[in-house]
Design an enzyme around this catalytic site. Structure first.
Site, PDB file in Angstrom:
ATOM      1  N   GLY A 208      27.442 -13.268  -1.733  1.00  0.00           N
ATOM      2  CA  GLY A 208      27.917 -12.508  -2.894  1.00  0.00           C
ATOM      3  C   GLY A 208      27.722 -11.028  -2.673  1.00  0.00           C
ATOM      4  O   GLY A 208      27.499 -10.588  -1.548  1.00  0.00           O
ATOM      5  N   ASN A 209      27.843 -10.254  -3.726  1.00  0.00           N
ATOM      6  CA  ASN A 209      27.572  -8.814  -3.621  1.00  0.00           C
ATOM      7  C   ASN A 209      26.995  -8.310  -4.935  1.00  0.00           C
ATOM      8  O   ASN A 209      26.825  -9.071  -5.880  1.00  0.00           O
ATOM      9  CB  ASN A 209      28.837  -8.047  -3.222  1.00  0.00           C
ATOM     10  N   ARG A 210      26.661  -7.012  -4.961  1.00  0.00           N
ATOM     11  CA  ARG A 210      25.892  -6.464  -6.081  1.00  0.00           C
ATOM     12  C   ARG A 210      26.733  -5.995  -7.266  1.00  0.00           C
ATOM     13  O   ARG A 210      26.226  -5.354  -8.165  1.00  0.00           O
ATOM     14  CB  ARG A 210      25.057  -5.277  -5.601  1.00  0.00           C
ATOM     15  N   ALA A 276      34.895  -6.632  -6.896  1.00  0.00           N
ATOM     16  CA  ALA A 276      34.391  -6.504  -5.523  1.00  0.00           C
ATOM     17  C   ALA A 276      34.561  -7.879  -4.880  1.00  0.00           C
ATOM     18  O   ALA A 276      33.709  -8.751  -5.029  1.00  0.00           O
ATOM     19  CB  ALA A 276      32.932  -6.083  -5.540  1.00  0.00           C
TER      20      ALA A 276
END
Ligand code: CTP
Length: 401
Positions: A208-210, A276
């Site tokens: 995943g990402n932030r 994102a």
């Protein structure tokens, strides 16, 4: 004539040292020919007297659900108002608003009100930064309430930081611009992607990402308020949003986000791709939890579909496509290359090198790059809600008029 003339403002005051500013606010609102009905929490009365406020507002002040004259009807009061302005709002009242408690006249009226709600918090800097307050603010923002940014400066505790209540003049300006705001997106269909994507490795792990989804959610809320019908394709985030003009489609993976965004795209006037999206996903998802074995683990990744580039190919004349670029170096060149490659009309650039910009912040500093004439426009560091307004203003100015 002021946009506030004849407007019915319900002003809710809770127990903070900043309550004195509510007296100035009342006076300003009355001067602008608004009708003001003041509500106070019991502890607000320790900071400012109801007599001051009833004199300034020219109306009796409601201090409790059961008053000296009997039951004060919070439902009727809630329905009477054109706007509910809560200023100051303490950490305690914020928490009651977020959890839906109704043990005083102010919070009961909040639950009964159908009008737009403006919240001006005031508290000490550590209370303002506390995860519990952050969560309450995010929840209340997601429910469509308008927040007035806290100011930076000396606080009642003597500490210096964020937490001062917005000045009465700022609140007045915000209300004036709200009532004067044009419904300039009525009849438009807007698609917004927001948040991260999670790409499963096995039943318990993912890549995943932030991204928090805050920027995309702010865009959805402001487009909806301006009258657009919004389809918000939202990746996994704890934030929620509810507005009658927003259809929220929850997705987990890039492929799910891709499918939800392409569906019905032919009817969309404006698409803003703020998500994102993970560029790659594990080639295979293990059906059981992967057990630890050996010193290293190799995962084979395959490319995800590019939503922006696909919509860029599908786009017909009159459809507007806006992308985002979050870069760490060579920002403008990378952003412009993306604009071209994905056939976007406009790209919103933010740099991770900018303090206060990017993932998980409440603020953002953007540069907008237009396809036409290589035009660029720089904006100040602002709240994400204000940045959303700037982005929509740019779209309207350049493409939708
Ligand atoms: N985007 C998208 N689908 C993808 C990847 C990106 O819709 N699979 C969109 C983003 O929402 C954003 C824009 O494309 O609006 C640029 O995203 P970014 O991740 O910066 O672009 P990439 O092409 O993935 O470039 P990079 O090599 O920097 O990762």
């Amino acid at each position: 004539m002021s946009q506030l003339a004849g407007k019915k403002i319900l002003l809710g005051i809770s127990g903070s040292i900043a309550a004195y500013k509510a007296a100035f606010l009342t006076r300003l609102l009355i001067k602008h020919n608004a009708e003001v009905q003041v509500l106070m929490t019991p502890s607000a009365m320790s900071f400012i007297s109801p007599l001051t406020l009833s004199t300034l507002s020219k109306r009796p002040v409601y201090t409790d659900v059961i008053g000296a004259e009997g039951w004060n009807n919070h439902v009727e009061i809630g329905l009477w108002a054109d706007a509910l302005v809560l200023a100051p709002v303490t950490a305690n009242t914020l928490s009651k608003l977020a959890s839906g408690q109704s043990d005083n006249m102010l919070v009961a009226s909040y639950l009964s009100a159908r009008c737009p709600v403006f919240i001006a918090p005031a508290m000490d800097l550590d209370m303002w930064k506390h995860p519990a307050t952050r969560r309450n603010v995010a929840l209340l923002e997601g429910a469509g309430n308008h927040f007035l940014e806290v100011g930076y400066g000396e606080l009642a505790s003597g500490l210096i930081g964020e937490g001062r209540m917005a000045e009465p003049e700022e609140i007045l300006t915000r209300l004036e611009s709200f009532f004067g705001q044009q419904q300039d997106l009525v009849g438009k269909k807007v698609l917004i992607t927001a948040g991260p994507t999670f790409e499963p490795i096995d039943p318990v792990r993912f890549i995943g990402n932030r991204s928090s989804g805050k920027m995309g959610i702010a865009l959805a809320i402001s487009a909806a308020r301006r009258g657009a019908m919004v389809r918000l394709v939202l990746g996994p985030t704890s934030l929620t949003v509810s507005h009658p003009n927003i259809e929220v489609v929850r997705v987990q993976t890039a492929r799910e986000m891709f499918n939800a965004s392409c569906e019905g795209f032919e009817n969309i006037d404006l698409a803003i791709l703020a998500a994102a999206v993970a560029d790659y996903r594990p080639k295979d998802q293990a059906s059981e939890k992967i057990k630890k074995s050996g010193n290293a683990l190799q995962l084979e990744l395959v490319q995800n579909p590019d939503i922006a580039a696909t919509l860029g190919k599908m786009k017909k004349a009159g459809q507007i496509l806006v992308g985002f670029a979050l870069e760490t170096q060579n920002e403008e060149a990378h952003a412009r290359a993306k604009l071209e490659r994905k056939n976007l009309d406009m790209i919103v650039l933010n740099s991770l090198r900018d303090p206060g910009a990017g993932f998980n912040h409440d603020t953002n500093r953007i540069r907008i790059l237009h396809r036409e004439n290589n035009k660029t426009a720089d904006f100040e560091l602002k709240s994400k809600a204000a940045v959303a307004e700037d982005i929509l203003d740019s779209v309207l100015h350049y493409y939708l008029t």
